[in-house]
Structure formats: structure tokens, C-alpha cells
Write an enzyme that holds these catalytic residues in place. Structure first.
Site, PDB file in Angstrom:
ATOM      1  CE  LYS A   1      19.913 -14.423 -29.354  1.00 25.71           C
ATOM      2  NZ  LYS A   1      20.313 -15.772 -29.809  1.00 25.71           N
TER       3      LYS A   1
ATOM      4  CB  THR B   1      23.289 -28.861 -30.300  1.00 21.68           C
ATOM      5  OG1 THR B   1      23.451 -28.882 -28.864  1.00 21.68           O
ATOM      6  CG2 THR B   1      24.572 -28.412 -30.938  1.00 21.68           C
TER       7      THR B   1
ATOM      8  CB  THR C   1      25.783 -30.131 -25.473  1.00 15.82           C
ATOM      9  OG1 THR C   1      26.077 -29.326 -24.334  1.00 15.82           O
ATOM     10  CG2 THR C   1      25.670 -31.590 -25.074  1.00 15.82           C
TER      11      THR C   1
ATOM     12  CE  LYS D   1      26.649 -30.149 -20.950  1.00 14.65           C
ATOM     13  NZ  LYS D   1      26.595 -28.809 -21.420  1.00 14.65           N
TER      14      LYS D   1
ATOM     15  N   GLY E   1      10.180 -34.339  -7.195  1.00 14.71           N
ATOM     16  CA  GLY E   1       9.137 -33.394  -7.610  1.00 14.71           C
ATOM     17  C   GLY E   1       8.677 -33.677  -9.017  1.00 14.71           C
TER      18      GLY E   1
ATOM     19  CB  CYS F   1      20.805 -28.750 -20.842  1.00 19.51           C
ATOM     20  SG  CYS F   1      21.247 -27.058 -21.269  1.00 19.51           S
TER      21      CYS F   1
HETATM   22  C1  UGA Z   1      22.235 -28.488 -16.648  1.00 19.98           C
HETATM   23  C2  UGA Z   1      23.474 -29.010 -15.906  1.00 19.98           C
HETATM   24  O1  UGA Z   1      23.211 -29.009 -14.503  1.00 19.98           O
HETATM   25  C3  UGA Z   1      24.696 -28.120 -16.213  1.00 19.98           C
HETATM   26  O2  UGA Z   1      25.839 -28.659 -15.575  1.00 19.98           O
HETATM   27  C4  UGA Z   1      24.910 -28.110 -17.744  1.00 19.98           C
HETATM   28  O3  UGA Z   1      25.993 -27.282 -18.095  1.00 19.98           O
HETATM   29  C5  UGA Z   1      23.654 -27.573 -18.401  1.00 19.98           C
HETATM   30  O4  UGA Z   1      22.529 -28.413 -18.055  1.00 19.98           O
HETATM   31  C6  UGA Z   1      23.874 -27.615 -19.882  1.00 19.98           C
HETATM   32  O5  UGA Z   1      23.956 -28.708 -20.448  1.00 19.98           O
HETATM   33  O6  UGA Z   1      24.054 -26.556 -20.485  1.00 19.98           O
HETATM   34  P1  UGA Z   1      20.539 -26.486 -16.213  1.00 19.98           P
HETATM   35  O7  UGA Z   1      19.821 -26.912 -17.445  1.00 19.98           O
HETATM   36  O8  UGA Z   1      20.793 -25.036 -15.969  1.00 19.98           O
HETATM   37  O9  UGA Z   1      21.964 -27.197 -16.126  1.00 19.98           O
HETATM   38  O10 UGA Z   1      19.651 -27.006 -15.006  1.00 19.98           O
HETATM   39  P2  UGA Z   1      19.841 -27.928 -13.719  1.00 19.98           P
HETATM   40  O11 UGA Z   1      20.206 -27.115 -12.559  1.00 19.98           O
HETATM   41  O12 UGA Z   1      20.677 -29.100 -14.038  1.00 19.98           O
HETATM   42  O13 UGA Z   1      18.337 -28.416 -13.520  1.00 19.98           O
HETATM   43  C7  UGA Z   1      17.696 -29.160 -14.543  1.00 19.98           C
HETATM   44  C8  UGA Z   1      16.296 -29.539 -14.126  1.00 19.98           C
HETATM   45  O14 UGA Z   1      16.316 -30.524 -13.113  1.00 19.98           O
HETATM   46  C9  UGA Z   1      15.434 -28.399 -13.593  1.00 19.98           C
HETATM   47  O15 UGA Z   1      14.154 -28.487 -14.202  1.00 19.98           O
HETATM   48  C10 UGA Z   1      15.360 -28.666 -12.113  1.00 19.98           C
HETATM   49  O16 UGA Z   1      14.183 -28.200 -11.541  1.00 19.98           O
HETATM   50  C11 UGA Z   1      15.414 -30.189 -12.083  1.00 19.98           C
HETATM   51  N1  UGA Z   1      15.920 -30.753 -10.815  1.00 19.98           N
HETATM   52  C12 UGA Z   1      17.181 -30.492 -10.410  1.00 19.98           C
HETATM   53  C13 UGA Z   1      15.101 -31.569 -10.053  1.00 19.98           C
HETATM   54  O17 UGA Z   1      13.927 -31.837 -10.402  1.00 19.98           O
HETATM   55  N2  UGA Z   1      15.590 -32.112  -8.887  1.00 19.98           N
HETATM   56  C14 UGA Z   1      16.858 -31.864  -8.470  1.00 19.98           C
HETATM   57  O18 UGA Z   1      17.240 -32.409  -7.411  1.00 19.98           O
HETATM   58  C15 UGA Z   1      17.668 -31.026  -9.244  1.00 19.98           C
END
Ligand code: UGA
Length: 436
Positions: A37, A87, A123, A206, A255, A262
């Protein structure tokens, strides 16, 4: 004098943070135990896919401000050390595995200079920061520790780091806050809300935020189940409730539910920690959030069986999407890949396409079939599953692919395709939470 920074752990979060901090003008050294990496990053290349970050990294490497190494003693000149290690969920339970965080802090401790500030971004379960700070007071009394949770979303990592919607800092004294204000001065300058908290509150912010987001998604997926039972349409319902500003229309996309590195592990670790703290009941609802989320995956499989047969052995299923969301190559706890693997385990022939996630998916599920070109994946399929909403899938012309497949059946697991278009081209179109 400008501060010098170190970033400990150069995965998704760390690599992003290092490149972004360098772009703000700081000298940054990124350290990681993984030589592969580090070599990639040092050559200006990203070990994962993230829109915009590749360009930023290459640009910052040229400035000479940014470097990466496996030699942890390289942090010795830094004033501020951001701990960005993972984590993950423990192998034997719901709790978070803190091995990497503890070892990161212990490894840099002997190299910390007088007045250095260690800043956790990972986190962690509430209470971790205070425990680490107490440890550090023994091993490196010349240094201090603060917490600064990260809210970046994959796919928007650079934007969320450089223009976040808030900055939260958990500090035990004014000096730590002042140092962090100095680091984030350019970000604060354009009006980013700044929230000073104590250490435990900053850790809780968080996991509370991620729990709330997970709850929103499972709420709408629960409504999808009810819509299916009652003959309703969850997409119309979501739109209608979303106009109420108290509810808001974001994160109400029904969906196959949430995945990734996360949300799923954070709500589980939060429950585990609450139980340790004697507050188990307060977070019981998260168990249901998790259950609704996993049920969404099962519901897709039920629709597939309903369309094809209980016995899937004779059928070929084309799966569009492997990553947990679009614009990412992350397949950790991906609902799409989980569904693909379950269908294959049930005897179906499953062919997966993804614009970025094929290699990471293959590492996890080497026995699934993969195709780099969408039309190759669709050939002779008895059914198409649309499971990750990459833009290119919305550009598929259903009429043009009709002759490729064996039967024209599609299930939209993300409620993102234009069903009128598909139906006009003679397809049987299903979507979760929509009965007509
Ligand atoms: C999430 C949080 O949104 C971030 O704010 C946080 O910093 C991050 O985790 C983390 O803890 O590091 P992320 O994992 O990139 O971010 O993804 P999201 O955009 O939150 O989506 C998570 C999941 O929810 C995806 O599988 C997405 O498809 C799903 N999702 C999202 C839905 O099924 N419906 C929605 O309306 C939105």
C-alpha cells in the site's frame, strides 16, 4: 510556523486525509504497516477507487509535502498525528476490534515529541479515547490526545474532507482545541460549523450519526415491506413524506439496504458497547434496524424464486453491481454481493458485472462468475438483478439488450431504473416496495 502532520493508517480514511491535508499546505507523512500500500501511495497511485482522490494524490506527491512510509519513526517531526486505522467488527461478536487503534497509538508513542497531539479519527466505542489518553499519559506524558470523528462518504471523500458539513472535536483542554483549529483553519474559514465536545460525546456523535442514517434506510425499507403487502408504492410514499423538512428526502431510497465497512458494523458495535455500559435497552431498536436491513436481501431472493422457481439450479442470473454503493470499489458487507453469493449457493449460475468492484469481489467470492462487459454478463440470462445503482446501468437500453437474454425479467433492487421504459420494451419489471 506551519504545523507538520502525520497520518497513521493509510487505508480509505487515512489516504484521503493525508492527501487533503497536504492540499491545505501542510507537510504530511503517512505511515502504514502494509508495504504494498505504501509503495503504491508513494508512487502517487491509489490502492482503491475514489473519484477525484487519484488526481489529488498525484498532484500532492509532486509538491514534495506528502510522503508515505512503513517506518513509524518518521512521525517524530510531526506536531499532530491523525490515527486513521480500521476498527472492524470482531470475529467473535458484535463489538469493534480495537487492536489496530491500540497498536497504532502504542507504536507512535515512543516517537512523539514534546507537545505532540494525537488525534483519533477512527470510529471507536465510547470510552476508547479516554482510555487511550490515560495510556498515553503513562507512555508519552509529553503528548496529549483528542478525538475528531470523520463523516466522509465513499464516493465523495475529497469533497467531504475539504468541505465537510461540520467539524467535531473531542478535547480535554483548550490547547488541544487550539491546535485542531489551526489545522482546520482553511476549512473553518468558509463557515464550517465547529463543535467542541468532550471525548465521549465526540465518539458518540459519530456512531449516533451512522445509527440515524441506518435507521432512516431501514425505516423506508420497512415501509417497502408494508407497501408490498398493502398494494402501495414506496417510492411515492418516500417522496411524499420527504417534503416535510422535519423528515427530509435524503436517505429514503428503498431497496436492498445498507452495507459497506461502516453502517452495519457501527450499529452492531454501538449495541455491544451500550450493553457493556448497562444501556442495552436504549439501543434495542438497532437490532430491528439490522434485521430489516438483512431481510431486504432475502426479499430479493424470494422474488427471484417466485419468478423462476424454488429450485434455481437450471437458471442463469445476471447481477448488475457488486459494490456496496456506486462510485466505490468497496465490497465490504455489500448487499449486492451477498445476494449474488446466496443465489449461487442455492444452485443458480450467477454472473456478476461491476464497473470497479470485480477484483475486490473476486477476492471475496472467487467462485462467482464475473464479466467485465455488461452485455457479456447478460448473455442468456433468465433474469437480471440490478443491485448497485451505477449510472451506466441507467443508460442501458432495454430494447437493445432484449435479444441477448433468455427471458426478459428484471428486478430493480435499488428503485433507480425507469420502469416505464423497460416495460415498453416488453420486460417484466419488479421493484422492491412497488406492487404495480
Ligand atoms: C457512511 C456515512 O454516510 C458517512 O457519513 C460516514 O462517515 C461513513 O459511513 C463512515 O462511517 O466512515 P458510506 O459507508 O460511504 O458512509 O456509505 P453511505 O453513503 O452512508 O451508504 C451506506 C449504504 O446505505 C450503501 O450500501 C447505500 O447503498 C445504502 N443506502 C443509502 C440505501 O440503501 N438507501 C439510501 O437512501 C441511502
Amino acid at each position: 510556523m506551519t504545523l507538520t502532520l502525520s497520518v497513521v493508517g493509510c487505508g480509505y480514511l487515512g489516504a484521503t486525509h493525508a492527501a487533503c491535508m497536504s492540499s491545505l499546505g501542510f507537510t504530511v507523512v503517512g505511515v502504514d504497516t502494509d508495504p504494498e500500500k505504501v509503495a503504491l501511495l508513494q508512487s502517487g497511485k491509489l490502492p482503491f477507487y475514489e473519484p477525484g482522490l487519484d488526481t489529488l494524490l498525484a498532484q500532492e506527491m509532486k509538491t514534495g509535502r506528502l510522503s508515505f512510509t512503513t517506518d513509524f519513526s518518521a512521525v517524530k517531526n510531526a506536531d499532530v498525528h491523525f490515527v486513521c486505522v480500521g476498527t472492524p467488527q470482531s470475529k467473535d461478536g458484535l463489538a469493534a476490534d480495537l487492536t489496530y487503534v491500540k497498536s497504532a497509538v502504542a507504536t507512535i508513542a515512543p516517537h512523539l515529541k514534546d507537545g505532540a497531539l494525537v488525534v483519533g479519527k477512527s470510529t471507536v466505542p465510547v470510552g476508547t479515547a479516554q482510555a487511550l489518553r490515560a495510556e498515553l499519559a503513562k507512555s508519552a506524558p509529553q503528548a496529549d490526545l483528542a478525538w475528531n470523528p470523520e463523516f466522509l462518504r465513499e464516493g465523495f471523500a475529497v469533497e467531504d474532507t475539504l468541505t465537510p458539513n461540520r467539524l467535531v472535536v473531542g478535547v480535554a483542554n483548550d490547547r488541544a482545541e487550539e491546535i485542531l483549529k489551526e489545522v482546520y483553519e482553511p476549512v473553518i474559514a468558509f463557515g464550517t460549523p465547529w463543535i467542541r465536545a468532550d471525548l465521549p460525546t465526540s465518539e458518540l456523535v459519530k456512531v449516533a450519526a451512522n445509527s440515524f442514517l441506518a435507521t432512516k434506510i431501514s425505516f423506508i425499507n420497512a415501509m417497502a415491506e408494508v407497501c408490498e403487502a398493502a398494494g402501495g408504492d414506496v417510492t411515492v410514499l418516500a417522496k411524499a413524506i420527504g417534503y416535510d423538512p422535519r423528515i427530509g428526502n435524503r436517505f429514503l431510497q428503498a431497496g436492498i439496504g445498507f452495507g459497506g465497512g461502516c453502517l452495519p458494523k457501527d450499529i452492531r458495535a454501538f449495541m455491544a458497547r451500550a450493553e457493556e455500559l448497562g444501556a442495552k435497552q436504549a439501543l434495542e431498536f438497532l437490532r430491528e434496524i439490522d434485521a430489516i436491513n438483512l431481510r431486504a436481501r432475502q426479499r430479493v431472493i424470494d422474488v427471484v424464486r417466485g419468478e423462476l422457481s424454488q429450485d434455481l439450479t437450471q437458471y442463469k442470473i445476471a447481477v448488475l453491481g457488486a459494490t456496496f454503493k456506486p462510485d466505490s470499489d468497496d465490497v465490504r458487507d455489500s448487499p449486492a454481493l451477498d445476494i449474488a453469493a446466496q443465489l449461487q449457493a442455492a444452485g443458480a449460475t450467477v454472473v456478476v458485472h461491476d464497473p470497479q468492484g470485480i477484483e475486490p469481489a473476486r477476492k471475496r467470492f472467487p467462485n462467482l462468475q464475473y464479466q467485465e462487459v455488461v452485455t457479456d454478463a447478460l448473455k442468456d440470462a433468465d433474469l437480471i438483478l440490478h443491485l448497485t445503482e451505477w449510472k451506466e446501468y441507467r443508460q442501458i437500453d432495454p430494447a437493445a439488450i432484449s435479444s441477448l437474454v433468455k427471458s426478459k425479467i428484471i428486478i430493480d433492487g435499488r428503485n433507480m431504473l425507469d420502469r416505464t421504459l423497460w416495460r415498453k420494451a416488453g420486460w417484466k419489471f419488479h421493484a422492491l416496495g412497488r406492487t404495480d
